[in-house]
Design a protein around this motif. Structure first.
Motif, short mmCIF file in Angstrom:
data_model
loop_
_atom_site.label_atom_id
_atom_site.label_comp_id
_atom_site.label_asym_id
_atom_site.label_seq_id
_atom_site.Cartn_x
_atom_site.Cartn_y
_atom_site.Cartn_z
N PRO A 190 64.97 49.02 14.52
CA PRO A 190 65.29 50.07 13.53
C PRO A 190 64.44 49.97 12.27
N SER A 191 64.25 48.76 11.75
CA SER A 191 63.41 48.60 10.57
C SER A 191 61.95 48.90 10.88
N SER A 192 61.50 48.54 12.08
CA SER A 192 60.12 48.85 12.47
C SER A 192 59.88 50.35 12.45
N GLU A 193 60.83 51.09 12.99
CA GLU A 193 60.70 52.55 13.00
C GLU A 193 60.75 53.10 11.58
N ALA A 194 61.62 52.52 10.75
CA ALA A 194 61.71 52.96 9.36
C ALA A 194 60.40 52.72 8.62
N ILE A 195 59.78 51.57 8.86
CA ILE A 195 58.51 51.25 8.19
C ILE A 195 57.44 52.26 8.54
N LEU A 196 57.36 52.65 9.79
CA LEU A 196 56.37 53.65 10.19
C LEU A 196 56.64 54.98 9.50
N GLY A 197 57.91 55.32 9.35
CA GLY A 197 58.27 56.54 8.64
C GLY A 197 57.91 56.47 7.17
N TRP A 198 58.19 55.33 6.52
CA TRP A 198 57.84 55.17 5.11
C TRP A 198 56.33 55.27 4.90
N ALA A 199 55.57 54.68 5.82
CA ALA A 199 54.12 54.74 5.69
C ALA A 199 53.63 56.18 5.75
N LYS A 200 54.18 56.96 6.66
CA LYS A 200 53.77 58.37 6.77
C LYS A 200 54.14 59.16 5.53
N GLN A 201 55.26 58.80 4.91
CA GLN A 201 55.73 59.51 3.72
C GLN A 201 55.08 59.01 2.44
N THR A 252 61.70 39.84 10.27
CA THR A 252 61.76 39.20 11.58
C THR A 252 61.90 40.25 12.67
N GLY A 253 61.26 40.00 13.79
CA GLY A 253 61.40 40.87 14.95
C GLY A 253 60.80 42.25 14.79
N LEU A 254 59.79 42.41 13.94
CA LEU A 254 59.16 43.72 13.76
C LEU A 254 58.08 43.93 14.81
N THR A 255 57.77 45.18 15.08
CA THR A 255 56.75 45.50 16.06
C THR A 255 55.35 45.32 15.47
N ALA A 282 66.72 47.47 -5.92
CA ALA A 282 67.00 46.76 -4.68
C ALA A 282 67.70 47.70 -3.70
N THR A 283 67.35 47.58 -2.44
CA THR A 283 67.93 48.46 -1.44
C THR A 283 67.84 47.80 -0.07
N LEU A 284 68.33 48.49 0.95
CA LEU A 284 68.28 47.99 2.32
C LEU A 284 67.31 48.82 3.14
#
Length: 458
Positions: free
Chosen positions: A240-251, A264-267, A202-204
């Motif tokens: 911030p989470s939206s940007e993180a998700i795009l980064g995780w996908a690239k990685q 909630t509130g994602l792009t 589990a993480t954030l």
């Protein structure tokens, strides 16, 4: 029911036992089987052996459940179980910051291992009582290895199908054992791979709440993959989470083994990346709306628009209801309200979800989102026998006209007559078994009073 509990338990204690439930309306949640207006269900040991009308099993214990609906057990994809003795302590919480400050920073550091056990056990027993047969415990107060051990033992002692998702605490003193301690937990409690308990990390999503050490990324993804376990990521919302998700996908850090919570509130770009990678989604309908997480609107439309069917979760009992019926109804009402409101005055036809959708989210999709789709979530022969017997002729349900509508819009925990988990009866005649309520009540109150005093709340 024409079998006594003693007969049922004697039967269930034998190797290869067979139990035949007869005469019910069966809501399988299996797309190939659908809803059977009157059928039987055969349990062999821990497995569903057959579903259909007029089954024969000469050596089985036959239980007549005419007037009931059989359904798969609900799957709670995210609950902070250790908080259960703090139930409704802040029912009108104003926002996430208030919850974090009062609970995670204020009270959580006072928890000792025994308090972890008490809260987690209470949450799991309540889950069983309300028809939740699988619960993911997002255990984010693992201050020591002993805290983690206590949480796992509590799940095991209730007989629930439990997922221990381990995370270190947000604030306060801790031993620094996480995430390395996951390997010990796996060896100690989860090595067989075929029991009721499974392990996740589990993480954030980002470092906004508790700093960079808890933010999902390459280090934590590697830790989970080295152990072959899934990941549940909480606090996924906003830019911030939206940007993180795009980064995780690239990685390459997203996939079906990663469940993103809230969302909630994602792009739109983040949602597309989640769909493209097969990431799972867990919605917390009452949490999003009541606590006001980002947009405060459960992201069911966004998920469905990209082909993701989400699971559902309870989240925090400090401010929310404990049962899956509430989550299904809240999501059903919110989505349909939004759909009609968006079309109002335009002449367009609202696109609304139905009761079958939210029941699917609460069962099969929930199981899939935490890696258990092949194990539970539907009454499919070969899956584990996680079964609910719901009284459809009670005052609040009679007469039975639509089994799914009855489950979603009519029923509540009082109507659940029996709960089977892996073929073992855990609730019977409306009562959770093997629980000394007087002793439990005293222990829960003592734990609550102790942590509140230590946290300077009372």
């Amino acid at each position: 029911m024409n079998a006594t509990l003693d007969e049922l338990r004697r039967c269930a204690a034998g190797p290869g036992h067979r139990i035949l439930l007869t005469g019910a309306a069966v809501v399988t949640m299996d797309p190939a089987l659908g809803v059977l207006p009157r059928a039987d269900l055969l349990i062999e040991a821990d497995t569903i052996a057959a579903v259909g009308p007029d089954l024969r099993a000469d050596d089985a214990l036959v239980i007549d459940v005419t007037g009931a609906v059989l359904a798969p057990g609900f799957v709670d994809t995210h609950r902070h179980a250790w908080e259960a003795q703090l139930r409704r302590i802040m029912p009108d919480v104003n926002d996430l910051g208030e919850y974090v400050t009062a609970t995670l920073a204020g009270i959580a550091p006072a928890y000792q291992p025994r308090d972890m056990y008490v809260g987690t056990r209470l949450a799991a027993l309540t889950a069983i009582d309300s028809g939740i047969t699988t619960m993911l415990d997002f255990s984010h107060n693992s201050r020591t290895a002993a805290h983690s051990d206590a949480a796992v033992r509590a799940l095991a002692d209730t007989g629930i199908r439990g997922v221990h998702a381990s995370m270190r605490p947000h604030f306060g003193d801790w031993d620094g054992q996480w995430p390395a301690d996951l390997a010990r937990l796996q060896d100690t409690y989860f090595s067989s791979g075929d029991g009721l308990l499974t392990l996740r990390l589990a993480t954030l999503a980002t470092d906004e709440i508790a700093g960079p050490d808890l933010a999902y990324g390459e280090r934590l993804a590697r830790a989970a993959r080295d152990l072959g376990i899934g990941v549940s990521v909480d606090a996924v919302f906003g830019l911030p989470s939206s940007e993180a998700i795009l980064g995780w996908a690239k990685q390459g850090l997203l996939g079906p083994d990663v469940a993103l919570i809230h969302c909630t509130g994602l792009t739109p770009q983040a949602w597309q990346a989640m769909a493209d990678t097969g990431a799972a989604v867990s919605l917390a309908p009452t949490s999003d709306a009541q606590i006001g997480l980002e947009s405060a609107i459960p992201a069911v439309d966004e998920a469905l628009a990209v082909g993701i069917r989400p699971g559902l979760s309870i989240d925090v009992e400090v401010a929310l209801a404990s049962d899956m019926f509430t989550q299904m109804r809240a999501l059903h009402a919110i989505q349909r309200m939004r759909a009609v409101n968006a079309a109002y005055g335009t002449g367009e036809t609202p696109v609304r979800i139905g009761v079958a959708d939210v029941l699917d989210f609460a069962t099969l999709q929930g199981a899939r989102s935490i890696g258990l789709g092949d194990v539970t979530g539907s009454l499919t022969p070969g899956k584990q026998a996680d079964v609910l017997v719901v009284r459809a002729e009670d005052l609040n349900n009679m007469p039975l006209n639509d089994p799914i509508g009855t489950l979603v819009l009519g029923s509540d925990p009082r109507n659940i007559d029996a709960v089977f988990i892996a073929g073992q009866v855990r609730k019977w005649a409306g009562t959770v078994l093997d629980v000394d309520l007087t002793a439990l009540r005293e222990e829960v109150r003592a734990s609550r009073d102790r942590v509140l005093r230590a946290g300077n709340r009372r």
